[in-house]
Motif scaffolding. Sequence first.
Motif, PDB file in Angstrom:
ATOM      1  N   PHE A  60       0.828  -1.200   0.000  1.00 15.70           N
ATOM      2  CA  PHE A  60       0.000   0.000   0.000  1.00 15.70           C
ATOM      3  C   PHE A  60       0.866   1.255   0.000  1.00 15.70           C
ATOM      4  N   GLY A  61       1.873   1.290   0.860  1.00 19.24           N
ATOM      5  CA  GLY A  61       2.745   2.461   0.924  1.00 19.24           C
ATOM      6  C   GLY A  61       3.447   2.722  -0.394  1.00 19.24           C
ATOM      7  N   SER A  62       3.975   1.676  -1.010  1.00 26.16           N
ATOM      8  CA  SER A  62       4.681   1.826  -2.285  1.00 26.16           C
ATOM      9  C   SER A  62       3.737   2.254  -3.398  1.00 26.16           C
ATOM     10  N   PHE A  63       2.546   1.644  -3.419  1.00 30.00           N
ATOM     11  CA  PHE A  63       1.567   1.941  -4.473  1.00 30.00           C
ATOM     12  C   PHE A  63       1.084   3.384  -4.381  1.00 30.00           C
ATOM     13  N   LEU A  64       0.753   3.833  -3.168  1.00 33.52           N
ATOM     14  CA  LEU A  64       0.271   5.192  -2.985  1.00 33.52           C
ATOM     15  C   LEU A  64       1.353   6.204  -3.378  1.00 33.52           C
ATOM     16  N   ALA A  65       2.598   5.963  -2.967  1.00 36.74           N
ATOM     17  CA  ALA A  65       3.692   6.876  -3.296  1.00 36.74           C
ATOM     18  C   ALA A  65       3.906   6.963  -4.802  1.00 36.74           C
ATOM     19  N   GLU A  66       3.795   5.831  -5.483  1.00 40.71           N
ATOM     20  CA  GLU A  66       3.982   5.811  -6.942  1.00 40.71           C
ATOM     21  C   GLU A  66       2.849   6.560  -7.642  1.00 40.71           C
ATOM     22  N   TYR A  74      -3.617  12.452  -8.586  1.00 45.57           N
ATOM     23  CA  TYR A  74      -3.249  12.122  -7.211  1.00 45.57           C
ATOM     24  C   TYR A  74      -2.066  12.942  -6.683  1.00 45.57           C
ATOM     25  N   ALA A  75      -1.576  13.871  -7.466  1.00 46.51           N
ATOM     26  CA  ALA A  75      -0.352  14.614  -7.107  1.00 46.51           C
ATOM     27  C   ALA A  75      -0.471  15.329  -5.766  1.00 46.51           C
ATOM     28  N   ASP A  76      -1.660  15.780  -5.409  1.00 41.70           N
ATOM     29  CA  ASP A  76      -1.841  16.523  -4.155  1.00 41.70           C
ATOM     30  C   ASP A  76      -2.248  15.634  -2.980  1.00 41.70           C
ATOM     31  N   TYR A  77      -2.337  14.323  -3.210  1.00 43.70           N
ATOM     32  CA  TYR A  77      -2.664  13.418  -2.108  1.00 43.70           C
ATOM     33  C   TYR A  77      -1.515  13.394  -1.098  1.00 43.70           C
ATOM     34  N   GLU A  78      -1.848  13.109   0.144  1.00 42.79           N
ATOM     35  CA  GLU A  78      -0.808  12.949   1.159  1.00 42.79           C
ATOM     36  C   GLU A  78      -0.474  11.471   1.295  1.00 42.79           C
ATOM     37  N   GLU A  79       0.795  11.193   1.624  1.00 47.00           N
ATOM     38  CA  GLU A  79       1.190   9.812   1.864  1.00 47.00           C
ATOM     39  C   GLU A  79       0.782   9.427   3.285  1.00 47.00           C
ATOM     40  N   GLU A  83      -3.262   2.324   8.003  1.00 46.79           N
ATOM     41  CA  GLU A  83      -4.135   2.517   9.169  1.00 46.79           C
ATOM     42  C   GLU A  83      -4.929   3.817   9.074  1.00 46.79           C
ATOM     43  N   ASP A  84      -4.427   4.769   8.273  1.00 46.39           N
ATOM     44  CA  ASP A  84      -5.093   6.070   8.116  1.00 46.39           C
ATOM     45  C   ASP A  84      -5.711   6.243   6.732  1.00 46.39           C
ATOM     46  N   ILE A  85      -6.028   5.143   6.077  1.00 47.52           N
ATOM     47  CA  ILE A  85      -6.518   5.200   4.702  1.00 47.52           C
ATOM     48  C   ILE A  85      -7.803   6.018   4.583  1.00 47.52           C
ATOM     49  N   GLU A  86      -8.616   6.070   5.662  1.00 43.01           N
ATOM     50  CA  GLU A  86      -9.878   6.812   5.600  1.00 43.01           C
ATOM     51  C   GLU A  86      -9.665   8.316   5.429  1.00 43.01           C
ATOM     52  N   ARG A  87      -8.435   8.793   5.595  1.00 40.32           N
ATOM     53  CA  ARG A  87      -8.152  10.218   5.377  1.00 40.32           C
ATOM     54  C   ARG A  87      -8.142  10.568   3.885  1.00 40.32           C
ATOM     55  N   LEU A  88      -8.052   9.548   3.030  1.00 43.87           N
ATOM     56  CA  LEU A  88      -8.079   9.776   1.585  1.00 43.87           C
ATOM     57  C   LEU A  88      -9.519   9.748   1.098  1.00 43.87           C
ATOM     58  N   LEU A 320      -6.248   2.839  -8.779  1.00 45.53           N
ATOM     59  CA  LEU A 320      -7.524   2.786  -8.059  1.00 45.53           C
ATOM     60  C   LEU A 320      -7.223   2.903  -6.573  1.00 45.53           C
ATOM     61  N   ILE A 321      -7.563   4.061  -6.002  1.00 40.15           N
ATOM     62  CA  ILE A 321      -7.326   4.321  -4.588  1.00 40.15           C
ATOM     63  C   ILE A 321      -8.652   4.663  -3.926  1.00 40.15           C
ATOM     64  N   ARG A 322      -9.102   3.792  -3.049  1.00 37.22           N
ATOM     65  CA  ARG A 322     -10.413   3.926  -2.391  1.00 37.22           C
ATOM     66  C   ARG A 322     -11.513   4.092  -3.446  1.00 37.22           C
ATOM     67  N   TYR A 323     -11.554   3.150  -4.349  1.00 32.42           N
ATOM     68  CA  TYR A 323     -12.490   3.182  -5.471  1.00 32.42           C
ATOM     69  C   TYR A 323     -13.780   2.456  -5.086  1.00 32.42           C
ATOM     70  N   ASP A 324     -14.887   3.166  -5.147  1.00 32.05           N
ATOM     71  CA  ASP A 324     -16.208   2.602  -4.853  1.00 32.05           C
ATOM     72  C   ASP A 324     -16.675   1.839  -6.083  1.00 32.05           C
TER      73      ASP A 324
END
Length: 455
Positions: A60-66, A74-79, A83-88, A320-324
């Motif tokens: 997850f960490g590697s995928f989100l950073a990439e 996703y450029a403005d997303y925070e890493e 455990e804190d995925i709900e912040r996205l 796909l990050i938190r994709y409904d």
Amino acid sequence: MKNWLYKNLPVIFQELLISIFNILAYRKRYGQNYKKYRQVFLRNRTLAFHELLEIQKNRFGSFLAEAIRNSKYYADYEEVSIEDIERLPIIKKEILRNNINQIVTLKKHSAVVSKTGGTTGKSLEVLYTIDNLQERFAQLDDFRNRFGYELGKRTAWFSGKSLLTDRDINKKIFWKTDHLHNVRYYSTFHMNEKYLEFYVENLIKYKPEYLVGFPSTMMEIAKFGLKMKVSMPKGIVKAIFPTAETVTSEMRNSIEAFFQANMYNQYASSEGAPFIFECIEGNLHLELQSGVFEVLDENDQPTDIGRLVVTSFTTCGTPLIRYDIGDRIILDTVQKKCNCGNNNPIVKEILGRIDDYVYSPETGKINLGNVSNTLKDVKGIVQFQVVQNSITELELFLVVDKEMFDEDNKNVFLKNWRDRVGERMKLNVHVVKNIEVEKSGKYRLVKNNIKDLVI
């Protein structure tokens, strides 16, 4: 031009073209990284739960950073940590569709293009990296290999490929064969009572070891075969792998009875959702090494039964990050362990598309499984479809066996519906010769055209 050329070639050359097409596709799917991933998944089959969680956390960490590094969207997303995925934020389908050009991380010419089915009228193109494609097929084949499958074993495939010509149909031939890879593709566009006997006869003659594809198509063939009191000889089919549709109990019972083999369900999507696989014990497992699965209620809070929101590690081309994704599942208790050796969490049931429901003002939403069960204790209905164009009315389209379907069976069917929708809805029954499949080749049991009116 290509279409015209294919349709006018002799069958032997048509099937040669199918083999060549598959060779080109398999080069991308089964390259060097595919073999590496197969070894990884084989090695990981019996990892402990805490080890699977650690893999998921790191990926997850590697995928989100990439994604943040390579995608404009996703450029403005925070890493954040898993455990804190709900912040996205949660990404809905329309957000994905409207922002696809900003979300993708590579050009189409260097990508593998996948198109979603578009059964709701809106299709979507997503881009895969070749590496991600190979990893997805490695994990899918690792699942199927648990039941003996490998590419090259005799397989009957039921998908949305449109390979037949008018000449084939006139000759009552509803399949084309890739002889090089031992795959016979059966048309899913000709599930008509007058053609089903030819499917049954050919399947028994072909003797496939494995079946893959739309379970609704397999069910129609199976039900016809059982009605005619024939079935596949026991021991021929080793396993059945449904794709692309929610498996109902009716589908499973009919298919397993006719083909005399067990069905092993799977869940993914054209967009690239992480995998859910059924094991030999009949339990569905979330594959944590393929992504993050969140089951959320209407207030986006974690729950045991709710809509599925996914983050998929094999979607670097279209992250796909938190994709409904539009499906609902029921999680089993955390304490439940499986004897198969897979320590991934267990899913009690895949409920399917959120849109695949009927709405009654009196009783609320009736899901796909409950719709399917309206056939309980009813004889003579070969196939049916419910279409809802109004809050207060349902259109019930039936293909029936006229020798078996009488007024008594009709009344039982309608009573089953009344038990689900109440007494006030108008039920319009239409007996038809056949029910058309969608352009994708899928058959839809429920067509809900009023979902925008339902809160």
